[in-house]
Design a protein around this motif. Structure first.
Motif, mmCIF file in Angstrom:
data_model
loop_
_atom_site.group_PDB
_atom_site.id
_atom_site.type_symbol
_atom_site.label_atom_id
_atom_site.label_comp_id
_atom_site.label_asym_id
_atom_site.label_seq_id
_atom_site.Cartn_x
_atom_site.Cartn_y
_atom_site.Cartn_z
ATOM 1 N N UNK A 38 39.677 43.316 56.097
ATOM 2 C CA UNK A 38 40.549 43.688 54.850
ATOM 3 C C UNK A 38 40.234 42.222 53.860
ATOM 4 N N UNK A 39 40.523 41.298 54.428
ATOM 5 C CA UNK A 39 40.426 39.557 54.239
ATOM 6 C C UNK A 39 38.769 39.438 52.623
ATOM 7 N N UNK A 40 37.895 40.346 53.608
ATOM 8 C CA UNK A 40 36.715 39.898 52.053
ATOM 9 C C UNK A 40 36.852 40.888 51.455
ATOM 10 N N UNK A 41 37.409 41.874 51.072
ATOM 11 C CA UNK A 41 38.128 43.311 50.580
ATOM 12 C C UNK A 41 38.844 42.791 49.569
ATOM 13 N N UNK A 42 39.788 41.734 50.107
ATOM 14 C CA UNK A 42 40.683 41.224 49.443
ATOM 15 C C UNK A 42 39.999 40.294 48.318
ATOM 16 N N UNK A 43 39.024 39.444 48.731
ATOM 17 C CA UNK A 43 38.613 38.130 48.194
ATOM 18 C C UNK A 43 37.915 38.795 46.931
ATOM 19 N N UNK A 44 37.075 39.811 47.600
ATOM 20 C CA UNK A 44 36.071 40.404 46.373
ATOM 21 C C UNK A 44 37.381 40.980 45.191
ATOM 22 N N UNK A 45 38.424 41.593 45.326
ATOM 23 C CA UNK A 45 39.031 42.900 44.968
ATOM 24 C C UNK A 45 39.338 40.911 43.703
ATOM 25 N N UNK A 46 39.679 40.342 44.306
ATOM 26 C CA UNK A 46 40.737 39.134 43.521
ATOM 27 C C UNK A 46 39.278 38.856 42.462
ATOM 28 N N UNK A 47 38.922 38.839 43.017
ATOM 29 C CA UNK A 47 37.396 37.568 42.104
ATOM 30 C C UNK A 47 37.173 38.893 40.707
ATOM 31 N N UNK A 48 37.040 40.229 41.394
ATOM 32 C CA UNK A 48 36.646 41.448 40.282
ATOM 33 C C UNK A 48 37.984 41.318 39.202
#
Length: 205
Positions: A38-48
């Motif tokens: 979930x952490x990696x997904x949230x970080x990726x979504x944040x950048x996008x």
């Protein structure tokens, strides 16, 4: 607004990944590494979302229907991904209880023979004021002694329920953040469509 939202999501993802209290348990337990996923997904979504927010701002300033349409589509894709991971988090929460019990059973069984298991159980027993896996100090009956990390006043308190409550609390926080993000994304999609329709009507007129 979208740029600030992206920064907030990125910050939450980084918090989940680097939180030292989280690392004490997740690094030694494959069953609960859903937090790092979930952490990696949230970080990726944040950048996008930060990039998408820039696109939306440019579309609004330049009054470009094409850019606003692309902004809407990208927000919809992000919304769909968040919805999927929200469902995933709920399912994991429901299925993780037995996994937590089994994980603690294994750590108790290997307490004397494996240093990682010993460190894992000591951290949990000291942090949550509990002992053993499902039956308190009785879970250590096959070992040489009850660990010192099991305080006498906590030896009847099993760790499975307390540890699972900690996991559920963090998943609830993530789910709440996902809901808030989804609401903002919906507002962003509505705003982009309203503006795009207004530009189209103005062009026709």
């Amino acid at each position: 607004m979208s740029w600030l939202l992206g920064c907030a999501i990125l910050g939450v993802g980084i918090w989940l990944r680097v939180d030292p209290n989280m690392a004490k348990y997740v690094n030694q337990a494959e069953e609960i590494n859903v937090f790092y996923t979930l952490a990696y997904v949230l970080m990726a979504i944040g950048v996008v979302i930060m990039v998408i927010g820039f696109l939306g701002c440019c579309g609004a300033i330049r009054e470009s229907q094409c850019m606003l349409g692309a902004f809407f589509i990208m927000l919809f894709i992000i919304f769909t991904i968040l919805l999927g991971f929200g469902i995933y988090a709920v399912v994991e929460k429901d299925t993780m209880k037995d996994a937590v019990g089994n994980m603690l059973d294994r750590a108790v069984r290997d307490y004397d023979s494996d240093s990682d298991s010993r460190k894992f159980m000591d951290n949990i027993q000291e942090e949550f004021g509990c002992c053993g896996s499902r039956n308190g100090a009785q879970d250590y009956k096959e070992t040489v002694h009850v660990p010192d990390s099991c305080q006498p006043e906590n030896r009847d308190e099993a760790c499975d329920k307390r540890f699972f409550a900690w996991i559920a609390e963090h998943l609830t926080i993530v789910a709440g953040i996902a809901i808030a993000i989804a609401i903002v994304l919906i507002l962003g999609m509505i705003f982009s469509m309203v503006l795009c329709c207004a530009l189209r009507d103005g062009a026709v007129a």
